[in-house]
Design an enzyme around this catalytic site. Structure first.
Site, PDB file in Angstrom:
ATOM      1  CB  CYS A  48      -0.832   0.016   1.263  1.00 30.73           C
ATOM      2  SG  CYS A  48      -1.569   1.584   1.296  1.00 30.73           S
ATOM      3  CD1 TRP A  81      -6.360  -4.115   4.937  1.00 31.06           C
ATOM      4  CD2 TRP A  81      -4.759  -5.221   3.726  1.00 31.06           C
ATOM      5  NE1 TRP A  81      -6.059  -3.166   4.114  1.00 31.06           N
ATOM      6  CE2 TRP A  81      -5.066  -3.666   3.235  1.00 31.06           C
ATOM      7  CE3 TRP A  81      -3.962  -5.962   3.017  1.00 31.06           C
ATOM      8  CZ2 TRP A  81      -4.494  -3.419   1.999  1.00 31.06           C
ATOM      9  CZ3 TRP A  81      -3.165  -5.397   2.118  1.00 31.06           C
ATOM     10  CH2 TRP A  81      -3.537  -4.153   1.428  1.00 31.06           C
ATOM     11  CB  VAL A 116     -10.492  -3.006   8.188  1.00 29.51           C
ATOM     12  CG1 VAL A 116      -9.463  -3.597   8.782  1.00 29.51           C
ATOM     13  CG2 VAL A 116     -11.931  -3.353   9.019  1.00 29.51           C
ATOM     14  CB  THR A 117      -7.809   1.502   6.070  1.00 29.83           C
ATOM     15  OG1 THR A 117      -7.619   2.489   7.156  1.00 29.83           O
ATOM     16  CG2 THR A 117      -9.141   1.811   5.233  1.00 29.83           C
ATOM     17  CB  VAL A 118      -2.810  -0.870   6.130  1.00 27.55           C
ATOM     18  CG1 VAL A 118      -3.145  -1.942   6.856  1.00 27.55           C
ATOM     19  CG2 VAL A 118      -2.984  -0.919   4.544  1.00 27.55           C
ATOM     20  CE1 TYR A 180      -5.181   2.589  -5.282  1.00 30.46           C
ATOM     21  CE2 TYR A 180      -3.715   4.439  -5.142  1.00 30.46           C
ATOM     22  CZ  TYR A 180      -4.196   3.141  -4.755  1.00 30.46           C
ATOM     23  OH  TYR A 180      -3.197   1.914  -4.216  1.00 30.46           O
TER      24      TYR A 180
END
Length: 319
Positions: A48, A81, A116-118, A180
């Protein structure tokens, strides 16, 4: 994509389906989350670009002993993830032994609703997700943890903050997010607009870097940390996978040597993992690339000499 809704994982939910809760607490003296060595933990993906900028700040500032890190599986599936320590470059979830990142979010807030992200910055003393916005985490690591840094590198010097922030805003709008917007465009017009903005910006930054070594002058700052991850991924994924194929990074007279110069900075290469990058993009976006086949190229020599050091003496810090 999948997300949490009232603490329950919904693998079929999509972005915008529910209101998104946020974690954006301050970290600093006098707050509920004071800086301390060994207290904070990062969750990142090597694939990412948003997480990459945080990993760069941690490494460049020498915070490896002060702020621990876990690395998720590069391929995101219907469980979001995951932690798969058997894979090269991945780690277990070290704070609770969870199998997925959504369990970390749910542990911090049992009623959490949202993506739910990084990356995320986690406070192990309070079992709280403190921050989830990569720009906030990067600035926090670059400023609040000075007492624990093992290098003297100041990525966000006060006298340059206006120039750094302006560069970051420009890069974010016209490069970081433009790839993106092109890749996930729903119409030809949206794609055309995104690609036009992207390559106008790349041309502008190529010109800007002709006579200055870094984004705001003669020293590496957060502006470079925010630009580099997109450039690192450009030819391998954005050029082909996101159809940003007007030009390659290697075709630019100054952006390509600049990117190699940043890559050659001690610590930067250790944060780069092209296998994770390509596995993520080509195996996680089934709507764009249903076969999951990962291309073998391109073969770019990131270690080739670039002769940009002289620009540090030729160009002063500048906006």
């Amino acid at each position: 994509m999948g997300l949490l809704h009232d603490g329950e994982w919904d693998p079929d939910a999509t972005r915008g389906q529910y209101d998104h809760d946020t974690f954006d607490a301050a970290v600093g003296p006098g707050t509920d989350h004071p800086p301390a060595a060994g207290r904070y933990h990062l969750y990142v993906s090597r694939a990412c670009p948003w997480a990459h900028r945080v990993a760069l700040v941690r490494r460049l500032c020498g915070l490896e002993d002060a702020v621990s890190v876990d690395v998720v599986d590069p391929v995101r599936n219907d469980r979001g993830w995951e932690f798969t320590p058997a894979k090269d470059g991945c780690t277990p979830e070290s704070t609770h032994g969870f199998d997925t990142l959504y369990e970390v979010f749910r542990w911090a807030d049992p009623t959490y609703t949202g993506r739910v992200t990084v990356p995320i910055l986690y406070d192990t003393a309070t079992d709280a997700v403190v921050q989830e916005e990569s720009a906030d985490i990067a600035r926090t690591l670059a400023t609040a943890f000075d007492g624990y840094a093992t290098t003297d590198r100041d990525l966000y010097p006060e006298r340059l903050r206006d120039a750094i922030d302006a560069a970051i805003d420009d890069v974010h709008a016209s490069i970081n997010t433009a790839v993106y917007r092109a890749g996930f465009a729903d119409s030809q017009a949206d794609y055309d607009d995104a690609v036009a903005e992207l390559f106008d910006a790349l041309e502008r930054w190529d010109d800007r870097l002709a006579d200055r070594r870094y984004a705001v002058g003669d020293r590496l700052t957060l502006a470079d940390v925010f630009l580099f991850p997109t450039l690192y991924r450009f030819d391998a994924v954005y050029h082909t996978h996101f159809m940003c194929n007007r030009r390659r990074l290697v075709d630019y007279d100054h952006l390509w040597p600049y990117a190699r110069d940043v890559y050659a900075t001690p610590g930067v290469a250790a944060t780069c993992d092209m296998d994770h990058v390509t596995a993520h993009y080509y195996r996680s976006h089934e709507d764009l690339h249903p076969t999951g086949i990962v291309p073998v190229g391109p073969d770019a020599d990131w270690t080739a000499s670039q002769n940009r050091a002289a620009l540090s003496t030729a160009a002063p810090d500048a906006a």
